[in-house]
Design an enzyme around this catalytic site. Structure first.
Site, PDB file in Angstrom:
ATOM      1  N   HIS A 128       0.817  -1.221   0.000  1.00 57.18           N
ATOM      2  CA  HIS A 128       0.000   0.000   0.000  1.00 57.18           C
ATOM      3  C   HIS A 128       0.846   1.265   0.000  1.00 57.18           C
ATOM      4  CE1 HIS A 128      -3.782  -2.195   1.763  1.00 57.18           C
ATOM      5  NE2 HIS A 128      -3.542  -2.496   0.514  1.00 57.18           N
ATOM      6  N   CYS A 136       4.001  14.242  -7.091  1.00 56.72           N
ATOM      7  CA  CYS A 136       3.098  15.186  -7.753  1.00 56.72           C
ATOM      8  C   CYS A 136       2.187  14.430  -8.711  1.00 56.72           C
ATOM      9  CB  CYS A 136       3.902  16.237  -8.512  1.00 56.72           C
ATOM     10  SG  CYS A 136       2.867  17.484  -9.335  1.00 56.72           S
ATOM     11  N   THR A 199      -3.938  -8.598  10.877  1.00 58.90           N
ATOM     12  CA  THR A 199      -4.740  -8.148   9.748  1.00 58.90           C
ATOM     13  C   THR A 199      -6.050  -8.924   9.704  1.00 58.90           C
ATOM     14  OG1 THR A 199      -4.895  -8.018   7.328  1.00 58.90           O
ATOM     15  CG2 THR A 199      -3.437  -9.718   8.228  1.00 58.90           C
TER      16      THR A 199
END
Length: 261
Positions: A128, A136, A199
């Site tokens: 992730h 940008c 998790t």
């Protein structure tokens, strides 16, 4: 001997013989570093909406970053603020230590806090991304930041004036192909043990290696206080926090006194 001690002994035996281990980690492994577990027990966004009446999945989506970056950045910044100053805990450090003892110890993590890397893990798939790297959306500019203090939100690119965003996967966005290819290569290269820690395994690519291990007859261990999508699939289940469980396993593998063996 109670059930927990028996399971810890069995888990330690698997750790002792395994040479190639895949750890799959989520927010729960960072709980002992003082970070919230988001969806988990007592999590930052457990059963509550944002101030705008949105689910956290809506607020932290790619669509929100495109159309209302102010909202998306507000909650990214809230997560970063909760992570700021956190240090790796015993679970992160022990996984990194195992990497020095075994031929192949891999970590597939959903976490964007960077604590596995700070602890010294190098065979790392940050699927992730990380909040500490900004890029940008309009030009090639990118940079690392230690935290978000001093950033105007949403921040503008100093080169072109475009929108800066953390290099993380938001809800509704595609996973990085490079990371998925790396995971596939790790599994095809052979794994002796899969360990799922902290998790809920709601994403298929996080639960997938545990399913794969079961189908291949490869042992697996889950370390999690609560029930998850893979709890019924694993070989051994430890209803414990990550730091406590890994410390207990480590002590069984590294007896300080031969008389304890």
């Amino acid at each position: 001997m109670n059930d927990v001690e028996h399971t810890l002994d069995a888990a330690a035996a698997l750790f002792g013989t395994a040479q190639r281990i895949l750890f799959i980690t989520g927010a729960g492994i960072s709980a002992d570093s003082g970070l919230p577990t988001y969806r988990g027990i007592g999590g930052l966004y457990h059963e509550r909406l944002t101030a705008e009446g949105l689910s956290i999945e809506e607020a932290l989506s790619g669509e929100m970053m495109t159309h209302r970056p102010d909202i998306c950045w507000r909650y990214i910044a809230e997560i970063e603020a909760n992570c700021r100053g956190a240090q790796p805990n015993a679970a992160h450090r022990l996984i990194a230590a195992l990497e020095h003892e075994k031929p192949a110890v891999w970590v597939l993590t959903q976490n964007v806090d960077g604590l596995h890397r700070a602890a010294g893990s190098r065979k790392l798939i940050e699927i992730h991304g990380t909040v500490h790297h900004l890029r940008c959306t309009e030009c090639p500019h990118e940079r690392d930041v230690p935290d978000f203090s001093g950033l105007a939100l949403p921040p503008a690119c100093p080169v072109c004036g475009g929108l800066l965003r953390p290099d993380v996967v938001l809800f509704g966005e595609m996973l990085p192909q490079q990371g998925m290819d790396r995971l596939e290569a790790v599994l095809l290269g052979g794994i002796d043990l899969v360990v799922s820690i902290g998790t809920t395994s709601v994403f298929p690519y996080i639960a997938g290696p545990v399913w794969w291990a079961q189908q291949q007859g490869i042992p697996s261990i889950e370390i999690n206080p609560g029930d998850t999508e893979v709890s019924r699939l694993v070989t051994h289940r430890l209803r414990m926090g990550a730091a406590d469980a890994l410390t207990a396993i480590w002590r069984r593998l590294h007896r300080p006194d031969p008389a304890e063996d």
